[in-house]
Design a protein around this motif. Structure first.
Motif, PDB file in Angstrom:
ATOM      1  N   ASP A 604       1.122  -1.093  -0.223  1.00  0.00           N
ATOM      2  CA  ASP A 604       0.042  -0.156   0.075  1.00  0.00           C
ATOM      3  C   ASP A 604       1.259   1.369   0.090  1.00  0.00           C
ATOM      4  O   ASP A 604       1.433   1.268   0.635  1.00  0.00           O
ATOM      5  CB  ASP A 604      -0.750  -0.282   0.972  1.00  0.00           C
ATOM      6  CG  ASP A 604      -1.668   1.049   1.272  1.00  0.00           C
ATOM      7  OD1 ASP A 604      -1.742   2.189   0.429  1.00  0.00           O
ATOM      8  OD2 ASP A 604      -2.831   1.148   1.879  1.00  0.00           O
ATOM      9  N   SER A 606       0.485   3.907   0.459  1.00  0.00           N
ATOM     10  CA  SER A 606      -0.229   5.295   1.386  1.00  0.00           C
ATOM     11  C   SER A 606       0.763   5.471   2.843  1.00  0.00           C
ATOM     12  O   SER A 606       0.993   5.969   3.471  1.00  0.00           O
ATOM     13  CB  SER A 606      -1.724   5.301   1.465  1.00  0.00           C
ATOM     14  OG  SER A 606      -2.156   4.540   2.031  1.00  0.00           O
ATOM     15  N   LYS A 616       6.056  11.135   6.042  1.00  0.00           N
ATOM     16  CA  LYS A 616       4.864  10.562   4.879  1.00  0.00           C
ATOM     17  C   LYS A 616       5.222  10.704   3.396  1.00  0.00           C
ATOM     18  O   LYS A 616       4.830  12.486   3.460  1.00  0.00           O
ATOM     19  CB  LYS A 616       3.390   9.928   5.895  1.00  0.00           C
ATOM     20  CG  LYS A 616       3.363   9.418   6.950  1.00  0.00           C
ATOM     21  CD  LYS A 616       2.103   9.055   7.550  1.00  0.00           C
ATOM     22  CE  LYS A 616       2.070   8.646   9.312  1.00  0.00           C
ATOM     23  NZ  LYS A 616       2.549   7.359   9.362  1.00  0.00           N
ATOM     24  N   VAL A 620       0.463  10.576  -2.940  1.00  0.00           N
ATOM     25  CA  VAL A 620       0.066   9.340  -2.911  1.00  0.00           C
ATOM     26  C   VAL A 620      -0.623   9.013  -4.310  1.00  0.00           C
ATOM     27  O   VAL A 620      -1.711   9.231  -4.978  1.00  0.00           O
ATOM     28  CB  VAL A 620      -0.482   8.590  -2.321  1.00  0.00           C
ATOM     29  CG1 VAL A 620      -0.341   6.828  -2.418  1.00  0.00           C
ATOM     30  CG2 VAL A 620       0.397   7.988  -1.197  1.00  0.00           C
ATOM     31  N   ALA A 625       4.556   6.675  -4.598  1.00  0.00           N
ATOM     32  CA  ALA A 625       4.409   7.535  -3.357  1.00  0.00           C
ATOM     33  C   ALA A 625       5.394   9.117  -3.406  1.00  0.00           C
ATOM     34  O   ALA A 625       7.081   8.543  -3.682  1.00  0.00           O
ATOM     35  CB  ALA A 625       4.422   6.840  -2.379  1.00  0.00           C
TER      36      ALA A 625
END
Length: 816
Positions: A604, A606, A616, A620, A625
């Motif tokens: 994933d 994200s 982070k 995305v 990402a």
């Protein structure tokens, strides 16, 4: 020989019109009387006067006349009939060709009573003589005299009267009234005649041995000198009596029926003969044709095998289906003696037609692959069938016009009279459906509906023709692929089988609208399909990652447009430089994009993090990402050597509840260390810094984009761009050269004109001294420019949004 042939057949004259001469013509029949006057025939007059017009043997036309017909000339034992036929190619009978035919026939001796059952009338003629007074003559029918006497007594010598005997009453008609009612009455020196159409009111249906007869019981009165004479003019003709079993026609005619036998008590057969088309057949001829004629005590029976010589098949249609009926024109002559009439001659003409029998037609595919020609034969047909039109792709065209669509049709005739039709059409005709099958094979399908007409009934029927020919002529699409700095490209050269194949990427239908949404390029000019997909996109697969580059692949599938079955797969794989994923900016900002590899299906994007798990991604997608951070944050480590400062970090992926990463991508930013040198410095009073004008070469570009994301500019081929009033226009001005991070682009003035010349009038300012025009109803909007893969120096770009407007003068729109 010639267009008309006459035959004398007993008390009938037959004239046969040649189909070859009179085919496809409108005809009018007239009879010429002794004064030379032409009487045109219609159905009513024909049945009243003793004429019959019918078709025989497909298209031949028969005209038959009774010896006692209205306009025949009688001289002793000869009768003469003259007919006139007008033929025209148009129904209005203009430009007619007139044909006369006169024929004389010898007939005799006459029997005391002769009965004829024609197809459209019944006829009885009796010998005219004065054997006794009326009282003695009608002693068995006293009511006839009682009813007829007042009119006969009061009438002139030439007035006739006929009395019809019906179960409920007896009806008397004067000759003029009888004629008006459709009856034919005539007298000669020796005969009295009554002719009755089958549609007459006074006809009774009488049953004998289960067979139905059309019958009229009548007495005809006339005055001769001082006497009133009466003759019995009864007549009866069978309406049915035909049975079809075991491929055999059985025709049964009962003998001595009422009312023909009224007043007689003894009977004796004199002659029973039968034949075809009014020609009598001998016993030997009947045997050779397998006919059976039997004369029993109460009935005469004739058996004919269906299809036997003497008859013929004709085409028929039932519920739209093609079939045939067997037709044979029989006749029977029965002569008998009784104690009332003496000799009676009864002639029955019977056209028998068997029930409809469906006939399957053969459709034979004789296609010639070497010359690429569909060749189909449809048959067999009888001669009475004609092809009139074809339905091709829903459009109906006449046979002569079909050649314009590539269809050549012609007729093949065979020795037995049957025929077939051939249709030829090239494989490459637009109406031939081509369908890819396998390997290099294509199926070529001919789908055409043929419409036929039957002569002379004008019935119609259709025959759908669907034939398939498999040909090794399939050309499959081919592709070449390549990559440029930021895109994967496929160019597919179309073949001849993929006109309805659709492009799919990962089961996603690539339409022009979908391509525009994802900033893909899709162009199709009919012969080539060109697809360009950015390296960083959700439909690109990333297979591995090394210092040498990232292996990215694009997989395209062509699917059947109807079944969506996979037809062909194409793919392109390229390695892209890792530098495409990382930007190390001079101010210490790092922008890194990581990709999801195909080997980690459950990743994933994200949930990707840096060493500091609080860092982070800022952007995305399904497969990428993007992180943006400073080298002094997010757990970035730093190392030095003599010339370089190196910053390192990792992009990590942890499955929930597990502290061991299943994905790790290490990245490095290197900065050169500036050397430090000792210099002598002498303090002086330095002047304040100043900017001086200079000269140099700058490369600028002005682009118009399709939307606010500034990801898809209009290409040169898309100009001029059409927009509606107040619709947004997205402009971008970029400094292309030099690529110097110390430079910054500033816009001063920007204006719009009504033509391509920047100095033309009128003009409208969009930017004034770098600011929006305060007089605009919709002011110019500036958009921030950020770092991205495409934008290395945001300070080199300026983006602004303008609402669409037009120049007007008063209320008039100004145009260039």
């Amino acid at each position: 020989t010639g267009p008309m042939i006459s035959e004398c057949l007993g008390n009938l004259l037959r004239v046969t019109l040649s189909a070859e001469y009179f085919e496809d013509k409108y005809l009018s029949f007239s009879v010429i009387d002794q004064s030379g006057i032409a009487w045109e025939l219609d159905e009513a007059m024909a049945s009243q006067c003793g004429y019959t017009v019918t078709y025989s043997n497909w298209r031949n036309i028969e005209f038959r006349a009774s010896a006692l017909s209205c306009h025949s000339r009688l001289e002793k034992d000869m009768f003469t009939v003259t007919i006139q036929i007008k033929a025209s190619h148009t129904p209005d009978m203009k430009n007619t060709a007139t044909h006369l035919k006169s024929a004389s026939c010898r007939y005799g001796p006459w029997s005391p009573r002769e009965l004829v059952c024609e197809s459209n009338y019944m006829e009885v003629s009796v010998r005219r003589e004065v054997p006794q007074t009326v009282k003695d003559f009608i002693q068995d029918e006293p009511d006839d005299w009682t009813l007829a006497f007042p009119e006969a007594k009061a009438g002139e010598a030439s007035v006739w009267q006929i009395v019809f005997h019906q179960p409920e009453e007896k009806k008397a008609l004067l000759v003029s009234d009888a004629w008006s009612a459709g009856y034919g009455l005539n007298t000669t020196d020796t005969r009295v005649l009554l002719r009755i159409p089958y549609t007459a009111v006074q006809i009774q249906l009488v049953e004998a041995q289960g067979i139905t007869f059309s019958a009229v019981r009548s007495s005809t009165f006339y005055k001769q000198r001082w006497m009133i004479l009466m003759v019995d003019t009864a007549v009866a003709c069978p309406l049915d009596g035909v049975d079809y079993t075991n491929k055999t026609i059985t025709w049964t005619v009962p003998k001595y029926i009422q009312p023909l036998s009224a007043g007689a008590t003894s009977f004796k057969d004199v002659l029973v003969e039968a034949g075809v088309d009014l020609h009598k057949l001998s016993a030997k001829e009947m045997t050779s044709r397998k006919y059976v004629l039997s004369n029993d005590l109460n009935a005469i029976t004739m058996k004919i095998p269906i299809g036997a010589e003497g008859g013929y098949y004709k085409t028929s249609v039932s519920s739209g289906q093609h079939g045939t009926k067997y037709t044979i024109n029989l006749f029977l002559e029965h002569q008998w003696e009784d104690n009332k009439w003496g000799l009676t001659k009864h002639t029955i003409i019977k056209e028998i037609e068997t029930p409809f029998e469906q006939v399957e037609l053969a459709i034979i595919n004789n296609s010639n692959l070497s010359v690429r020609l569909m060749n189909v034969t449809v048959g067999m047909f009888l001669p009475d069938v004609e092809l009139v039109n074809l339905t091709i792709d829903g459009a109906t065209v006449a046979v002569p016009e079909a050649v314009q669509h590539g269809y050549l049709t012609y007729e093949i005739r065979y020795a037995n009279g049957s025929k077939a039709y051939v249709i030829k059409v090239p494989f490459d005709a637009p109406s031939i459906k081509k369908e890819y099958m396998r390997a290099d094979m294509r199926a070529h399908t001919l789908n055409v509906t043929l419409a036929f007409i039957i002569h002379p009934t004008s019935e119609t029927f259709t025959v759908p023709v669907i034939t398939v020919s498999t040909v090794k002529d399939a050309v499959l699409p081919s592709a070449r692929g390549f990559c440029d700095g930021r895109n994967l490209r496929l160019i597919i050269t179309r073949g001849n089988v993929d006109q309805n194949w659709l492009p799919f990427i990962s089961d996603w239908h690539l339409t022009p609208e979908a391509a525009q949404k994802y900033n893909y390029s899709l162009r199709d000019n009919g012969t080539h399909l060109a697809i360009s997909v950015p390296f960083l996109s959700s439909h690109v697969n990333y297979e591995d990652f090394h210092t040498s580059g990232i292996k990215a692949s694009l997989h395209l599938t062509l699917k059947d447009g109807i079944t969506l079955a996979n037809r062909m797969d194409f793919s392109i794989s390229c390695r892209f430089s890792p530098s495409e994923l990382i930007q190390c900016l001079p101010n210490g900002t790092v922008v890194i994009t990581t990709v999801k590899l195909v080997g980690i299906a459950d990743l994933d994007t994200s949930l990707l993090v840096l060493r500091d798990r609080q860092c982070k991604p800022s952007l995305v997608t399904e497969k990428t990402a993007t992180f943006k951070f400073n080298v002094n944050t997010c757990g970035t480590s730093r190392k030095f050597n003599s010339t370089t400062m190196i910053y390192e970090n990792d992009v990590l992926y942890f499955r929930p509840g597990n502290d061991t990463p299943v994905y790790q991508l290490k990245f490095v930013c290197s900065y050169a260390i500036k050397q430090t040198v000792d210099i002598r410095y002498e303090s002086k009073k330095n002047p304040p810094p100043s900017i001086k004008p200079g000269f140099g070469s700058l490369a600028l570009s002005l682009k118009l984009f399709k939307e606010k994301s500034y990801s898809d500019p209009y290409q040169e081929s898309e100009y001029p761009v059409v927009k509606y009033l107040r619709e947004s226009l997205y402009f971008e001005v970029e400094l292309l050269q030099p690529e110097d991070a110390r430079l910054e682009l500033n816009l001063d003035d920007c204006w719009a004109t009504n033509s391509r010349s920047q100095d033309s009038l009128p003009q409208w300012p969009i930017l004034i001294n770098g600011c929006e025009n305060s007089e605009d109803s919709y002011r110019t909007v500036f958009h921030e420019v950020n770092y991205s893969i495409r934008v290395k120096f945001p300070q080199h770009l300026k983006r602004f949004e303008v609402r669409m407007f037009t120049f007007v003068q008063g209320t008039t729109l100004l145009q260039e």
